[in-house]
Design a protein around this motif. Structure first.
Motif, short mmCIF file in Angstrom:
data_model
loop_
_atom_site.label_atom_id
_atom_site.label_comp_id
_atom_site.label_asym_id
_atom_site.label_seq_id
_atom_site.Cartn_x
_atom_site.Cartn_y
_atom_site.Cartn_z
N ARG A 30 -5.98 43.91 47.12
CA ARG A 30 -6.60 44.24 48.68
C ARG A 30 -5.53 45.11 49.27
NH1 ARG A 30 -6.35 38.32 49.37
NH2 ARG A 30 -7.84 37.57 50.06
N ALA A 31 -4.29 44.75 48.86
CA ALA A 31 -3.34 45.63 48.59
C ALA A 31 -3.82 47.20 48.21
CB ALA A 31 -2.04 45.71 48.56
N LEU A 32 -4.27 47.18 47.26
CA LEU A 32 -4.82 48.71 46.32
C LEU A 32 -6.45 49.08 46.85
CD1 LEU A 32 -2.74 47.74 43.07
CD2 LEU A 32 -2.78 49.61 44.77
N GLY A 33 -7.05 48.53 47.79
CA GLY A 33 -8.17 48.87 48.15
C GLY A 33 -9.30 48.44 47.11
N ALA A 34 -9.50 47.05 46.54
CA ALA A 34 -10.31 46.45 46.05
C ALA A 34 -10.79 45.84 46.12
CB ALA A 34 -9.87 46.21 44.49
N ASP A 35 -11.56 45.12 45.50
CA ASP A 35 -12.09 43.00 46.19
C ASP A 35 -11.60 42.89 45.11
OD1 ASP A 35 -14.02 41.21 46.97
OD2 ASP A 35 -14.18 41.38 45.58
N PRO A 36 -10.81 41.88 45.09
CA PRO A 36 -10.37 41.10 44.60
C PRO A 36 -11.11 39.98 43.46
CG PRO A 36 -9.50 39.83 46.91
CD PRO A 36 -10.47 40.69 46.59
N GLU A 37 -12.05 40.06 44.11
CA GLU A 37 -13.12 39.02 42.41
C GLU A 37 -13.50 40.26 41.51
OE1 GLU A 37 -13.78 36.14 41.84
OE2 GLU A 37 -12.39 35.44 43.34
N ALA A 38 -14.36 41.52 42.44
CA ALA A 38 -13.91 42.30 41.48
C ALA A 38 -13.12 42.92 40.21
CB ALA A 38 -14.50 43.30 42.09
N VAL A 39 -11.72 42.63 40.65
CA VAL A 39 -10.70 43.12 39.93
C VAL A 39 -10.89 42.19 39.29
CG1 VAL A 39 -8.04 43.20 39.77
CG2 VAL A 39 -9.63 44.23 41.66
N ARG A 40 -10.46 41.25 39.79
CA ARG A 40 -11.06 39.73 38.53
C ARG A 40 -11.64 39.99 37.41
NH1 ARG A 40 -9.44 34.19 38.81
NH2 ARG A 40 -9.06 34.48 40.63
N GLY A 41 -12.60 40.29 37.81
CA GLY A 41 -14.13 40.76 36.60
C GLY A 41 -13.48 41.73 35.72
N VAL A 42 -12.97 42.78 36.04
CA VAL A 42 -12.25 43.56 35.18
C VAL A 42 -11.27 43.14 34.55
CG1 VAL A 42 -11.24 45.44 35.09
CG2 VAL A 42 -13.04 45.27 37.04
N LEU A 43 -10.01 42.01 35.09
CA LEU A 43 -9.11 41.82 34.30
C LEU A 43 -9.70 40.71 33.61
CD1 LEU A 43 -6.72 40.49 36.50
CD2 LEU A 43 -6.77 42.57 35.26
N ASP A 44 -10.32 39.64 33.60
CA ASP A 44 -11.14 39.14 32.16
C ASP A 44 -11.95 39.83 31.04
OD1 ASP A 44 -10.08 36.58 33.85
OD2 ASP A 44 -12.54 36.67 34.56
N ARG A 45 -12.73 40.81 31.39
CA ARG A 45 -13.12 41.09 30.61
C ARG A 45 -12.55 42.21 30.13
NH1 ARG A 45 -16.25 43.00 35.22
NH2 ARG A 45 -16.28 45.63 35.40
N THR A 46 -11.92 42.85 30.29
CA THR A 46 -10.45 44.05 29.47
C THR A 46 -9.01 43.09 28.93
OG1 THR A 46 -9.81 44.43 31.48
CG2 THR A 46 -11.98 45.81 30.95
N PHE A 47 -9.20 42.02 29.11
CA PHE A 47 -7.55 41.18 28.46
C PHE A 47 -6.74 41.44 27.04
CE2 PHE A 47 -5.11 38.05 26.16
CZ PHE A 47 -3.94 38.03 26.75
#
Length: 236
Positions: A30-47
């Motif tokens: 949120r502090a960086l201007g992004a949706d937390p769930e969208a960030v979670r998805g990026v983190l999971d698929r790009t680990f």
């Protein structure tokens, strides 16, 4: 004399209890201007890509993740987000209750110890300061080496750092990243940690077909060092 000269450990889920992302990760998004769930998805698929440093240093990687999730962070936000990420991962990390005692007991027996972790830039920033840090003779981080488990190079890097051959090593892990079959392939003797809390562990590419030795706690590894030369693992 014990049959082995070194014990090599995985970190997340092995020296630590099960890991899940805590609330600080959503706050960073949120502090960086992004949706937390969208960030979670990026983190999971790009680990795995992040764990070999594909997107650059910590700041460049964080910016890339946020942009993939739809954010457009300013440079100052990214700079503030890097230490926040370190703190968030550190907050997610709880060492096992017997991690320090098991490592200490192994070292008292004259064996060397190492950790091999598939990790992003944050772990090298805080692991040395944990109570287990001084008890590890070598720390091998995928993000610094540029390869993840089960690539043979990551295991062999640990062996070089410890001054031992793969056949002189026990490898202890929960089984993520096909780490156990990878350890067996280079000649280490792999041991699965199947602690009860791992049912809820955040894991990628689990080693589901491992059929070798299993322990329920790190303390049990001491007994293996003392009394047993394990048979090679079977991976089907």
């Amino acid at each position: 004399m014990p049959a082995y000269r070194a014990v090599v450990f995985d970190f997340f889920g092995t020296l630590t209890r099960s890991v899940q992302r805590g609330p600080q990760h959503a706050e960073i998004a949120r502090a960086l201007g992004a949706d937390p769930e969208a960030v979670r998805g990026v983190l999971d698929r790009t680990f795995r890509a992040r764990a070999v440093g594909r997107y650059g240093d910590a700041a460049a990687t964080l910016r890339w993740v946020i942009e993939q999730a739809g954010g457009r962070p300013r440079q100052a936000q990214v700079r503030a987000g890097v230490p926040a990420r370190v703190n968030a991962l550190k907050a997610d990390t709880r060492l096992r209750g017997d991690a320090v005692s098991a490592l200490s007991a192994i070292r008292r027996r004259g064996l060397r110890t190492a950790v091999i972790s598939d990790c992003t830039h944050e772990l090298p920033a805080f692991l040395p300061g944990l109570p287990v840090g001084p008890l590890l003779d070598a720390k091998i981080y995928s993000v610094r080496l540029g390869v993840c488990k089960p690539d043979p190079r990551i295991y062999l890097a640990a062996c070089r750092a410890l001054g031992v051959s793969p056949g002189e090593c026990l490898y202890v892990g929960d089984g993520g990243s096909h780490e156990l079959s990878g350890a067996a392939a280079v000649g280490m003797t792999p041991v699965r940690l199947a602690a009860p809390d791992l049912a809820n562990h955040l894991v990628f590419d689990a080693d589901t077909n491992f059929a070798g030795c299993t322990v329920r706690s790190l303390t049990e590894v001491i007994g293996l060092v003392d009394h047993t030369r394990l048979e090679p693992a079977t991976v089907v």
